[in-house]
Enzyme design. Structure first.
Site, PDB file in Angstrom:
ATOM      1  N   GLU A 128       2.918  16.864  -7.866  1.00  0.00           N
ATOM      2  CA  GLU A 128       1.867  16.841  -6.663  1.00  0.00           C
ATOM      3  C   GLU A 128       2.964  16.031  -6.102  1.00  0.00           C
ATOM      4  O   GLU A 128       3.697  15.723  -6.237  1.00  0.00           O
ATOM      5  CB  GLU A 128       0.554  16.673  -7.255  1.00  0.00           C
ATOM      6  N   LYS A 130       3.817  12.913  -3.694  1.00  0.00           N
ATOM      7  CA  LYS A 130       3.191  11.448  -3.947  1.00  0.00           C
ATOM      8  C   LYS A 130       3.271  10.711  -2.066  1.00  0.00           C
ATOM      9  O   LYS A 130       4.428  10.900  -1.869  1.00  0.00           O
ATOM     10  CB  LYS A 130       4.457  10.188  -4.622  1.00  0.00           C
ATOM     11  N   ASP A 132       2.204   8.572   0.328  1.00  0.00           N
ATOM     12  CA  ASP A 132       2.701   6.881   0.497  1.00  0.00           C
ATOM     13  C   ASP A 132       1.641   6.295   1.694  1.00  0.00           C
ATOM     14  O   ASP A 132       1.453   6.430   2.920  1.00  0.00           O
ATOM     15  CB  ASP A 132       3.837   7.358   1.567  1.00  0.00           C
ATOM     16  N   TYR A 246      -7.192  13.724  -5.813  1.00  0.00           N
ATOM     17  CA  TYR A 246      -5.838  14.073  -7.251  1.00  0.00           C
ATOM     18  C   TYR A 246      -6.787  13.839  -8.765  1.00  0.00           C
ATOM     19  O   TYR A 246      -5.837  14.330  -9.098  1.00  0.00           O
ATOM     20  CB  TYR A 246      -4.796  13.851  -6.407  1.00  0.00           C
ATOM     21  N   LYS A 334      10.949   9.996  -8.054  1.00  0.00           N
ATOM     22  CA  LYS A 334      11.061   8.713  -6.165  1.00  0.00           C
ATOM     23  C   LYS A 334      12.223   9.415  -5.610  1.00  0.00           C
ATOM     24  O   LYS A 334      13.537  10.004  -6.108  1.00  0.00           O
ATOM     25  CB  LYS A 334      11.332   7.509  -6.004  1.00  0.00           C
ATOM     26  N   CYS A 428      29.817 -20.572  19.565  1.00  0.00           N
ATOM     27  CA  CYS A 428      28.562 -20.343  19.399  1.00  0.00           C
ATOM     28  C   CYS A 428      27.714 -19.518  20.075  1.00  0.00           C
ATOM     29  O   CYS A 428      27.635 -20.213  21.519  1.00  0.00           O
ATOM     30  CB  CYS A 428      27.769 -21.503  18.100  1.00  0.00           C
ATOM     31  N   CYS A 431      25.260 -22.883  21.856  1.00  0.00           N
ATOM     32  CA  CYS A 431      25.821 -23.209  22.664  1.00  0.00           C
ATOM     33  C   CYS A 431      26.511 -23.658  23.110  1.00  0.00           C
ATOM     34  O   CYS A 431      27.073 -24.578  23.681  1.00  0.00           O
ATOM     35  CB  CYS A 431      25.479 -24.747  21.346  1.00  0.00           C
ATOM     36  N   CYS A 446      27.600 -22.653  13.358  1.00  0.00           N
ATOM     37  CA  CYS A 446      27.771 -23.292  14.285  1.00  0.00           C
ATOM     38  C   CYS A 446      27.588 -25.353  13.785  1.00  0.00           C
ATOM     39  O   CYS A 446      26.912 -25.509  12.855  1.00  0.00           O
ATOM     40  CB  CYS A 446      26.866 -23.335  15.074  1.00  0.00           C
ATOM     41  N   CYS A 451      23.035 -27.699  18.408  1.00  0.00           N
ATOM     42  CA  CYS A 451      22.125 -26.020  18.386  1.00  0.00           C
ATOM     43  C   CYS A 451      20.512 -25.661  19.063  1.00  0.00           C
ATOM     44  O   CYS A 451      20.441 -25.474  17.843  1.00  0.00           O
ATOM     45  CB  CYS A 451      22.985 -24.952  17.332  1.00  0.00           C
TER      46      CYS A 451
END
Length: 713
Positions: A128, A130, A132, A246, A334, A428, A431, A446, A451
């Site tokens: 069957e 699976k 989700d 099921y 899976k 950065c 800043c 940084c 900052c």
């Protein structure tokens, strides 16, 4: 004619009218049940939606005129006008087990070999899809739906009956022609399956969420689970949920003898049963079904993440039995992570709370494993170069564990001539300060304490679930308050007022396109969450402060070794390094943090705000029955988070590790436990399920409660 005679005639007329109405109501219900069955169970509608709606409208009108004819099994009663006794505990008729996983065809073949060895031959296997979604248990008494419950911890779930009655493909009563297969008609019958949200419904729900300024759901599974637990059944009714049923809680409750026959009976009884099933007589046929299902995954109108393979015969299932967490007679194959290709438009840089610069892939949006992906972390500059991804590349994207977006790498054959090699900026992006890379570290940082990006990330970290857990205080609200200069450091949270929060400007707009304020209803909830955070454990406060190298585990260790903030502030590097689990690098970082004047001022303001800066006295009073025993937690727990479970184990003296070894004392396996569970089985490490963990915690770590449960060495 006398008054008495007239009254008698009127009574006879009313009785005749009621009798006629009752007959018509019965006929309408039978006709509606028939067409519901054709539509949902057989996917073969015989009348138009308009004609069906007309039948429903007539039935509603008759029941309104004759309320004495209304009962709970009427199709008009799917959406009630009340909130039922939802979310109260419900004991399942038998345990709802998880399934072991086979991650590839070799592991599936190994399982089949074990089945053949146990039974002497490989019996017919039922395959069957699976789904989700979210597990559900439906109980029918005298053929009528009386209760619906979530899976919960497998033994006890939550009552969601009022909400499940709104799901159109769930029959409110078993069809008469199927009731003969019920062995014990007077005994409740519990049936099981999966609630899911179709892809089209998920996309529509997320579009509506974005239009209303709300965060979209991550995937259809989360959307289905969230919709199932709405307090108002009318909200659930509007979410367009569906089911595939099921299983039964008791194979002996029906005259059917195997899974294949059960599925046929479920369809006959009126349930929505997945049509993609196969009864296979060889392993090659099973492999063929799995491969075909993988190929069709994209075409299906709902999400699947694998194939469930079961021994078909119930008698053989009983012979094989169960392990501590899963049936030996079934396994979930899976699928590998779904991969898609898209264009890498840019690589931007995100500045974290410790100043670390993280490259982020900005991609053309693409749907992967049920949700839209447009961004993914690239971790660090070395990872960018190792994968050799360049701006303009066609890249392969997947979700690690079907959850976290990940760039696998480029499709070199499609690389354009002008694809740009990316390098970490020298300044950065927040800043403009210089960025440095310390020796032995992968990240650039940084170095500016001013900052703004770091400030925002530190504030968000304080509100996060693992830290002070201030629910509702997300990026939009914190970001706005930070931009206004109202939230600069974490102590500022405790000076906010309800009026200030109500005035926060959101991304929601009114009919004139004007941005709307947060409002007082939500502001009250935020104030309550802020107030509640004052009582969070000391270890969470230490983690929330954002001290470099101090994660949740280190914070818990510090809280045990230095049970109040003053003792920690005065600790030397030598004293800190003497604590098991605290190395020189961590010790140096802690001393440097508390040597900073601004940080000490924040601590004092937190103290003044009533934030807990001492460890729990209760934890110290608990018996240390688990001293020297290492636990590993894997999978999802329903009664508590893994962090909470770990904290309770540590309070009893245990160590909690993230990896399994021969020295591990116990592995606690929740729902969807993965490789850690498999490794524990391979190494012979005892595995506890959630009820056993709860029993152990209730007994304050007395291992005697596990005797006879197959969990001791």
């Amino acid at each position: 004619m006398t008054t008495e005679q007239q009254s008698l005639l009127d009574e006879k007329a009313r009785a005749a009218a009621t009798s006629d109405a009752a007959a018509r109501v019965a006929a309408l219900r039978k006709e509606i049940e028939h067409h519901t069955y054709q539509y949902y169970a057989l996917d073969d509608p015989q009348i138009s939606d308009g004609a069906f709606d007309s039948l429903m409208r007539e039935l509603r009108e008759l029941e309104a005129l004759h309320p004495e004819l209304v009962d709970s099994a009427s199709p008009t009663q799917r959406v009630g006008g009340y909130v039922g006794e939802q979310f109260v505990p419900v004991d399942h008729a038998s345990r709802m087990y998880s399934l072991d996983n086979a991650m590839d065809l070799d592991e599936l073949a190994a399982w089949a070999e074990r089945v053949e060895k146990a039974l002497g031959e490989l019996p017919p296997l039922c395959c069957e899809l699976k789904i989700d979604g979210s597990s559900i248990a439906l109980t029918y008494d005298q053929g009528v739906l009386v209760r619906a419950a979530t899976r919960g911890n497998g033994t006890t779930g939550e009552d969601v009956t009022a909400n499940m009655r709104t799901v159109r493909d769930v029959p409110l009563a078993l069809r008469e022609q199927a009731r003969g297969a019920v062995r014990r008609p007077g005994t409740p019958l519990e049936l099981r399956g999966e609630v899911y949200m179709p892809k089209r419904s998920f996309e529509a729900l997320n579009r509506a969420a974005v239009d209303n300024g709300k965060a979209p759901f991550a995937n259809p599974r989360n959307a289905a689970a969230g919709s199932l637990r709405q307090k108002d059944p009318k909200v659930t009714a509007g979410r367009d949920l569906a089911t595939f049923i099921y299983a039964t809680a008791d194979d002996a409750a029906l005259t059917v003898e195997g899974q294949w026959d059960l599925l046929q009976w479920l369809r006959e009884a009126g349930f929505h049963v997945n049509p993609d099933v196969a009864l296979c007589t060889s392993l090659d046929e099973v492999f063929g079904f799995c491969r075909a299902s993988m190929d069709r995954r994209e075409e299906l109108p709902y999400e699947i993440d694998g194939v469930v393979v079961k021994v078909d015969s119930f008698a053989l299932q009983e012979r094989m039995g169960f392990t501590a967490r899963a049936p030996r007679w079934a396994i979930a194959f899976k699928f590998p992570p779904e991969e898609k290709t898209t264009i890498l438009r840019d690589i931007t840089v995100q500045v974290g709370r410790t100043g670390a610069l993280t490259p982020v892939a900005e991609m053309e949006p693409v749907t992967v494993a049920g949700s839209t992906v447009a961004r993914a972390t690239l971790h660090n500059v070395d990872e960018v170069h190792r994968k050799d991804v360049r701006v303009g590349d066609t890249v392969v994207v997947r979700k690690a564990g079907d959850v976290i977006p990940e760039v696998v790498g480029p499709v070199l054959a499609l690389r354009p001539d002008d694809a740009l090699v990316w390098e970490m900026p020298h300044e950065c992006p927040s800043c403009g300060s210089p960025v440095v890379r310390e020796e032995g570290e992968a990240a650039y940082r940084c170095i500016s304490i001013d900052c703004p990006a770091q400030s925002l990330e530190r504030l968000l970290h304080w509100t996060s679930r693992g830290a002070l857990d201030i629910e509702g205080m997300g990026h939009e609200i914190v970001g706005w308050l930070n931009e206004q200069g109202r939230l600069v450091d974490v102590a500022d949270f405790y000076t906010l007022t309800e009026d200030e929060l109500a005035a926060v400007v959101t991304h929601r707009v009114n009919g004139e396109g004007e941005y709307l304020p947060l409002g007082y209803v939500f502001a009250k909830k935020l104030m309550a969450a802020i107030d509640g955070s004052r009582q969070q454990p000391f270890a969470r406060v230490l983690f929330g402060l954002g001290i470099r190298h101090v994660g949740k585990t280190v914070a818990e260790t510090l809280a045990q070794a230095f049970p109040d903030i003053d003792r920690l502030i005065s600790a030397t590097e030598e004293e800190l390094s003497a604590v098991d689990g605290i190395g020189p690098k961590i010790a140096c970082s802690i001393v440097a943090f508390f040597a900073t004047k601004d940080n000490l001022e924040v601590v004092e303001r937190l103290r003044g705000a009533g934030v807990r800066l001492v460890a729990d006295d209760d934890a110290e009073a608990l018996p240390q029955n688990l001293t020297g025993i290492t636990f590993v937690l894997t999978g999802a727990l329903s009664s508590m988070t893994r962090d909470e479970a770990g904290a309770r184990l540590k309070a009893l003296g245990a160590k909690v590790s993230g990896s399994v070894s021969k020295k591990t004392g116990y592995v606690v396996a929740g729902e969807d436990a993965g490789s850690k569970y498999d490794k524990a089985v391979a190494l012979g490490v005892p595995v506890l399920d959630e009820p056993q963990l709860e029993a152990l915690l209730a007994a304050e770590g007395d291992l005697a409660v596990l005797e006879g449960a197959g969990a001791g060495r």
